[in-house]
Design an enzyme around this catalytic site. Structure first.
Site, mmCIF file in Angstrom:
data_model
loop_
_atom_site.group_PDB
_atom_site.id
_atom_site.type_symbol
_atom_site.label_atom_id
_atom_site.label_comp_id
_atom_site.label_asym_id
_atom_site.label_seq_id
_atom_site.Cartn_x
_atom_site.Cartn_y
_atom_site.Cartn_z
ATOM 1 N N ASP A 344 -4.212 -5.839 -2.028
ATOM 2 C CA ASP A 344 -4.222 -7.146 -1.390
ATOM 3 C C ASP A 344 -3.538 -7.076 -0.021
ATOM 4 O O ASP A 344 -2.472 -6.453 0.120
ATOM 5 C CB ASP A 344 -3.483 -8.141 -2.300
ATOM 6 C CG ASP A 344 -3.406 -9.524 -1.716
ATOM 7 O OD1 ASP A 344 -4.462 -10.161 -1.553
ATOM 8 O OD2 ASP A 344 -2.280 -9.975 -1.412
ATOM 9 N N GLU A 380 -8.052 -4.413 1.127
ATOM 10 C CA GLU A 380 -8.428 -5.681 1.736
ATOM 11 C C GLU A 380 -7.914 -5.592 3.175
ATOM 12 O O GLU A 380 -6.697 -5.656 3.397
ATOM 13 C CB GLU A 380 -7.789 -6.867 1.006
ATOM 14 C CG GLU A 380 -8.221 -8.196 1.598
ATOM 15 C CD GLU A 380 -7.514 -9.380 0.971
ATOM 16 O OE1 GLU A 380 -8.166 -10.428 0.792
ATOM 17 O OE2 GLU A 380 -6.312 -9.279 0.659
#
Length: 696
Positions: A344, A380
């Site tokens: 993330d 990401e």
């Protein structure tokens, strides 16, 4: 409290380690004056012992307690300066979680005593709160992580064969009628779920965060919870809400079951920040153990650098914080047998004092690690910090989420002008972003939907987001969704609109699965799951966030299965080498041909034609691909967003013919031989044809 023997123990490994005769405790803190181990009764209610860790090697405090066994509940306290303007926030009154704890008993119970400062005081976080927080805190649990893995063997599928399925443990299982342990790891390991995944044909399941995480206070006060899990509380512990019997073996059992079905397990992990928030957040672990070491602080160290939008940013530049992250990753691979990670806000992990650096210590450490280099790594590639958007900027072997693919494909099928050239870039692997540094064409993770945003059904059913249930006045979530309600906002009984929405969904998923790169599907898209227009369901632990298995289109599910199977059976669609027109010399043929509908090659001026709505492409095995992979000759794809059109097919050599396998406008077609020099492409359709050899 009765006395208890504690010996010097060892500085490694960090955390609580059972050796068969007792437990070694080792904790990092550079600026503490002492670290105290707190032991609790079997029910966790009574603090029975406080023992200062007697030894310090460098900045690791440690001690060994003979006779302790797995199941022992414990916590920590750290004594040191409370000096926010110097970056220190020690408060001995606060029970702290061990960053290396393998299991937590529950989630924190919100109370002002969790704060290191006095809530409501005029000096705010400069004040000091003396209340003991233990009654509101979970307990850490000593664990023996041994598991009878038997013949468990990671599938280790090549990325070129990978189809990722992003799913939420509870969302996937809560409403399934044939799942016993609903909302749990054991439920995800059930026969019903495995049967669905195997028949679908996916090869890897990417789980939204399952490491222990916090329910944010502002959500709890609104009667909501942190459903997605992007507020990590413990990097080694599975979240207790997914355990049916408080055993970490339940996670291991789930992994073993998925492996037995040939499915890899990828974890979505959040190492860019913690759940402790900014200077007004709670003192739960890192802040109380050594705030100045664990977090990146601003020029005034009272405050935090906030490149994540959550209030804080972990200080990955610190060697001991980096060690914790790497130890955690290795733990999930070696002890829990996971097959990869999706990071993330991964840009944050590559930030240095001078900005993002693809050679930052985090990336260099992973790239030389013999354990982590054998699993899948997915970035990401953005955060909210300066220069945070970095699609294409990560080093190998990282794959990257490609939001350019998502937005470009949605806009093409919505009918936005000028997107045929964008489509061409995306279906050939987004080479401009990723064809460098020896990165393969599988680097781009291609998707049109993910947990963050509309579901596939909602992409074709809503023009505007509808996040009122989140309690933020519909201000949260993205406003630009490149979606289209096809004439009616939300549910409708109009058969024409329903048919158009179904065909649009077929087109979107066909584009994902027929593109070079690594495809990713959102769980539930294959059964038409809706979130009723909510494109930010992070706090919706209810029917909005759960998959509805009660009524779905079996024909659409079968079509998705066919798409995945076709990709699996045709290596041209999943090559590691990028396809480039005009560059193949090996057999006198190019890799890639762009055709007009009239059968002529695309010219430079054709790409910019304002009325261009149709893209025709012929793909072959890329130059330099080993002979063993060359099992097919060519594929011909037609993406038609315009009116009905007859497309002239490339001429076939003697003994060759075109066969039509997929037509999103006529989903019943499955292997029709094309005898004419043209093929009919209906309005808004995708066609897939294969060149095959035959004998009359």
């Amino acid at each position: 409290m009765s006395s208890m023997t504690i010996l010097g123990g060892h500085a490694a490994p960090l955390g609580a380690t059972f050796d068969g005769e007792g437990v070694n405790f080792a904790v990092f803190s550079e600026h503490a004056r002492r670290i105290t181990l707190c032991l609790f009764s079997p029910d966790g209610r009574t603090e029975t012992h406080r023992i200062d860790l007697p030894e310090r090697d460098g900045d690791v405090w440690h001690g060994y307690v003979p006779g302790l066994r797995p199941g022992q509940m414990y916590g920590l306290r750290a004594d040191g300066p409370y000096a926010p303007h110097e970056g220190h926030r020690f408060n001995y009154n606060k029970l702290l979680l061990d960053p290396y704890a393998k299991r937590l008993t529950r989630h924190p119970e919100w109370h002002d005593a969790l704060m290191g400062y006095r809530v409501g005081h005029a000096d705010v976080d400069l004040s000091f709160d003396r209340r003991d927080s233990a009654r509101y805190m979970p307990r850490c649990v000593v664990e023996d992580v041994l598991f009878a893995w038997g013949r468990d063997k990671p599938p280790r599928r090549p990325t070129s064969q990978t189809v990722i399925y992003e799913a939420h443990v509870k969302g996937m299982t809560q409403l399934h009628p044939d799942v016993q342990h609903k909302g749990k790891f054991l439920g995800l390991a059930s026969d019903a779920i495995l049967d669905h995944l195997v028949k679908l044909g996916i090869t890897a399941i990417e789980l939204l965060p399952v490491q222990a995480f916090l329910n944010d206070r502002f959500l709890v006060e609104k009667g909501l919870v942190n459903y997605w899990g992007y507020q990590t509380l413990g990097f080694f512990a599975p979240d207790p809400r997914y355990l049916a019997h408080d055993q970490i073996a339940e996670f291991q059992h789930m992994v073993a079951r998925l492996h037995s079905a040939g499915i890899e397990v990828i974890m979505d992990v959040v190492y860019n920040h913690s759940c402790e928030g900014n200077e007004l957040g709670p003192t739960l672990s890192f802040r109380g153990l050594d705030n100045r070491s664990y977090y990146r602080l601003a020029e005034d160290p009272r405050y935090y650098i906030n490149d994540t939008g959550t209030g804080n940013t972990l200080n990955i530049d610190h060697p001991m914080v980096l060690r914790m992250v790497l130890d955690s990753l290795r733990y999930w691979v070696e002890e829990m047998h996971v097959d990869g990670f999706r990071f993330d806000l991964c840009t944050t992990l590559g930030r240095t004092p001078t900005g993002f650096d693809r050679g930052a210590s985090f990336f260099d450490a992973i790239r030389q690690d013999p354990v982590l280099t054998r699993v899948k790594l997915i970035a990401e590639p953005w955060d909210i910090g300066p220069g945070g958007y970095r699609v294409g900027g990560f080093p190998p072997p990282f794959l990257e989420w490609n939001d350019k693919f998502r937005d470009g494909i949605r806009r093409f099928w919505r009918g936005d002008a000028g997107h045929v050239a964008v489509l061409a870039d995306r279906i050939t692997g987004s080479a401009l972003q990723f064809d460098h540094s020896g990165r393969p064409a599988t680097t781009s993770v291609n998707f049109v939907t993910a947990h963050d945003g509309f579901t596939l059904m909602d992409v074709v059913s809503y023009t505007q987001k509808h996040n009122e249930a989140n309690g933020e006045g519909n201000r949260d979530g993205h406003n630009d969704n490149a979606s289209d309600n096809m004439g009616v906002e939300g549910p409708t009984e109009d058969p024409k609109i329903l048919a158009a929405r179904t065909k649009r969904r077929r087109n979107l998923l066909a584009t994902v699965l027929f593109s070079q790169g690594t495809p990713m599907l959102l769980a539930g898209d294959e059964i038409g799951n809706t979130q009723w227009g909510n494109n930010n369901a992070y706090c919706q632990d209810n029917e909005i966030g759960w998959l509805d298995w009660s009524d779905y289109d079996e024909d659409f599910l079968d079509f998705v299965r066919r798409l995945i199977a076709f990709r699996r059976e045709h290596p041209i669609l999943r090559q590691k080498r990028f396809l480039h027109a005009r560059e193949r010399i090996v057999d006198g043929l190019e890799d890639l041909f762009w055709w007009r509908a009239d059968g002529r090659p695309m010219r430079d001026e054709d790409w910019g034609a304002p009325d261009l709505k149709t893209l025709c492409v012929e793909m072959r095995i890329a130059s330099g691909t080993p002979v063993y992979a060359q099992r097919e000759e060519a594929l011909f794809l037609i993406f038609n967003r315009g009116h009905d059109v007859e497309v002239k097919l490339p001429e076939c050599a003697e003994g060759r013919r075109w066969r039509l396998w997929i037509d999103t406008g006529r989903p019943e077609i499955d292997g029709k031989v094309i005898t004419l020099p043209t093929v009919f492409a209906g309005c808004e359709t995708t066609l897939m044809l294969e060149l095959e050899a035959y004998n009359d």
